[in-house]
Motif scaffolding. Sequence first.
Motif, PDB file in Angstrom:
ATOM      1  N   GLU A  29      13.542  -9.541  33.510  1.00 29.09           N
ATOM      2  CA  GLU A  29      14.796  -9.024  34.035  1.00 29.09           C
ATOM      3  C   GLU A  29      15.989  -9.900  33.658  1.00 29.09           C
ATOM      4  O   GLU A  29      17.079  -9.404  33.389  1.00 29.09           O
ATOM      5  N   ALA A  30      15.815 -11.223  33.652  1.00 30.40           N
ATOM      6  CA  ALA A  30      16.913 -12.110  33.282  1.00 30.40           C
ATOM      7  C   ALA A  30      17.355 -11.852  31.849  1.00 30.40           C
ATOM      8  O   ALA A  30      18.543 -11.853  31.539  1.00 30.40           O
ATOM      9  N   ASP A  33      19.450  -8.781  31.785  1.00 33.00           N
ATOM     10  CA  ASP A  33      20.786  -9.064  32.315  1.00 33.00           C
ATOM     11  C   ASP A  33      21.693  -9.568  31.194  1.00 33.00           C
ATOM     12  O   ASP A  33      22.836  -9.122  31.049  1.00 33.00           O
ATOM     13  N   TRP A  80      22.540  -1.152  34.112  1.00 31.63           N
ATOM     14  CA  TRP A  80      22.494  -2.543  34.586  1.00 31.63           C
ATOM     15  C   TRP A  80      22.599  -2.583  36.109  1.00 31.63           C
ATOM     16  O   TRP A  80      21.856  -3.300  36.784  1.00 31.63           O
ATOM     17  N   GLY A  81      23.518  -1.780  36.658  1.00 29.46           N
ATOM     18  CA  GLY A  81      23.663  -1.735  38.117  1.00 29.46           C
ATOM     19  C   GLY A  81      22.395  -1.241  38.799  1.00 29.46           C
ATOM     20  O   GLY A  81      21.982  -1.767  39.840  1.00 29.46           O
ATOM     21  N   MET A  83      19.343  -1.527  37.645  1.00 38.07           N
ATOM     22  CA  MET A  83      18.333  -2.575  37.552  1.00 38.07           C
ATOM     23  C   MET A  83      18.545  -3.620  38.642  1.00 38.07           C
ATOM     24  O   MET A  83      17.595  -4.114  39.251  1.00 38.07           O
ATOM     25  N   ALA A  84      19.819  -3.938  38.920  1.00 36.56           N
ATOM     26  CA  ALA A  84      20.130  -4.896  39.985  1.00 36.56           C
ATOM     27  C   ALA A  84      19.755  -4.328  41.353  1.00 36.56           C
ATOM     28  O   ALA A  84      19.166  -5.018  42.193  1.00 36.56           O
ATOM     29  N   LEU A  85      20.068  -3.052  41.583  1.00 40.92           N
ATOM     30  CA  LEU A  85      19.718  -2.412  42.856  1.00 40.92           C
ATOM     31  C   LEU A  85      18.203  -2.357  43.038  1.00 40.92           C
ATOM     32  O   LEU A  85      17.702  -2.458  44.163  1.00 40.92           O
ATOM     33  N   ARG A  87      16.095  -4.480  42.519  1.00 35.70           N
ATOM     34  CA  ARG A  87      15.530  -5.739  43.023  1.00 35.70           C
ATOM     35  C   ARG A  87      15.692  -5.888  44.533  1.00 35.70           C
ATOM     36  O   ARG A  87      15.193  -6.848  45.109  1.00 35.70           O
ATOM     37  N   LYS A  99      14.310   1.005  44.081  1.00 38.77           N
ATOM     38  CA  LYS A  99      13.808   1.111  42.709  1.00 38.77           C
ATOM     39  C   LYS A  99      14.129   2.461  42.080  1.00 38.77           C
ATOM     40  O   LYS A  99      14.314   2.563  40.868  1.00 38.77           O
ATOM     41  N   THR A 102      16.970   3.437  39.286  1.00 36.03           N
ATOM     42  CA  THR A 102      16.859   3.423  37.826  1.00 36.03           C
ATOM     43  C   THR A 102      16.651   4.837  37.275  1.00 36.03           C
ATOM     44  O   THR A 102      17.103   5.147  36.171  1.00 36.03           O
TER      45      THR A 102
END
Length: 323
Positions: A29-30, A33, A80-81, A83-85, A87, A99, A102
């Motif tokens: 995930e990093a 990002d 991207w948003g 993917m952040a949500l 988590r 999840k 996405t």
Amino acid sequence: MAGHSHHHGHSHSHAHGHGHDHHAHAPTEAGYDRAFAIGIALNLGFVIVEAGFGFVADSVALLADAGHNLSDVLGLAVAWGAMALGRAAPSKRFTYGLKGSTILAALTNALLLLVALGAIVLEAAQRMAAPAPVAGGTVSIVAAIGIAVNLGTAMLFMRGRKGDINIRGAYLHMASDAAVSAGVVVAGLAILWTGETWIDPIVSIAIAALIFWQTAGLLRESVEMSLGAVPRGIDYDKVRMSLRTLPGVARVHHVHIWPMSTTDTVLTAHLVIPAGHPGDAFLEEARGMLEHRFGIGHATLQVEIVGEENDSPPCAPADHHRH
């Protein structure tokens, strides 16, 4: 259906599968990002440059390509948003976390592309009715820069395109944009050599056709996921047969498979097993098989024991869809 009261160990199986799946995806995930941040910065800068030269050169092909790239910037931001949500920790309200965002992001991306498609076709049709002079050299130079920008961004998402429709959407947008920019280069050179301004709107329509082609599959799959369809990479019949052929299983029914997100798949099933089943060890083996063979990391299995109270399974074969 007295057998339904026997469901030993299914909560343990689900919890263990969830933990393993989360661990498997976390290390990447990093990297994504960084990919999203770089991709958005590159493409936003290029959109500004391309749109500016499009107005100066009076080129609908450049403006169309800039609009398409802008929709991709928005699409990258949405992905991207999401993917952040994704988590976010599970809660009492959202027991799987967020999840599923996405899947919504993939659907939004497809709809954004369709909006861009309509704008391109409308503008191209107007230009065909009233052709305008175009600076072919400027068009070609700016679009050539776009090839490098789009290819570079596509490479950032190449490694994740097969396992995640969200990442695949980003990759396809960028890769096809590189091809679109190549088409604009050809149009600019053709106008420069021939002076025929009708080439510009024709290329714009070709761009629209390419966008539609790439968007159709993304839209179809994202709608399917939104409706809880079995993910395309999973064969329902093979999953069912794999469960049925586990040692001691007499019958399998109530099998449901659906996407929790663009990368996580959930399964629930009832397994009919004669008295004397092997218990938790059996459930752990079944969960491991589902994860390693089919990528299903969230499996909840309910065991229905027969043989003690009656000699036949609690449900008829045709009953496997009934709740």
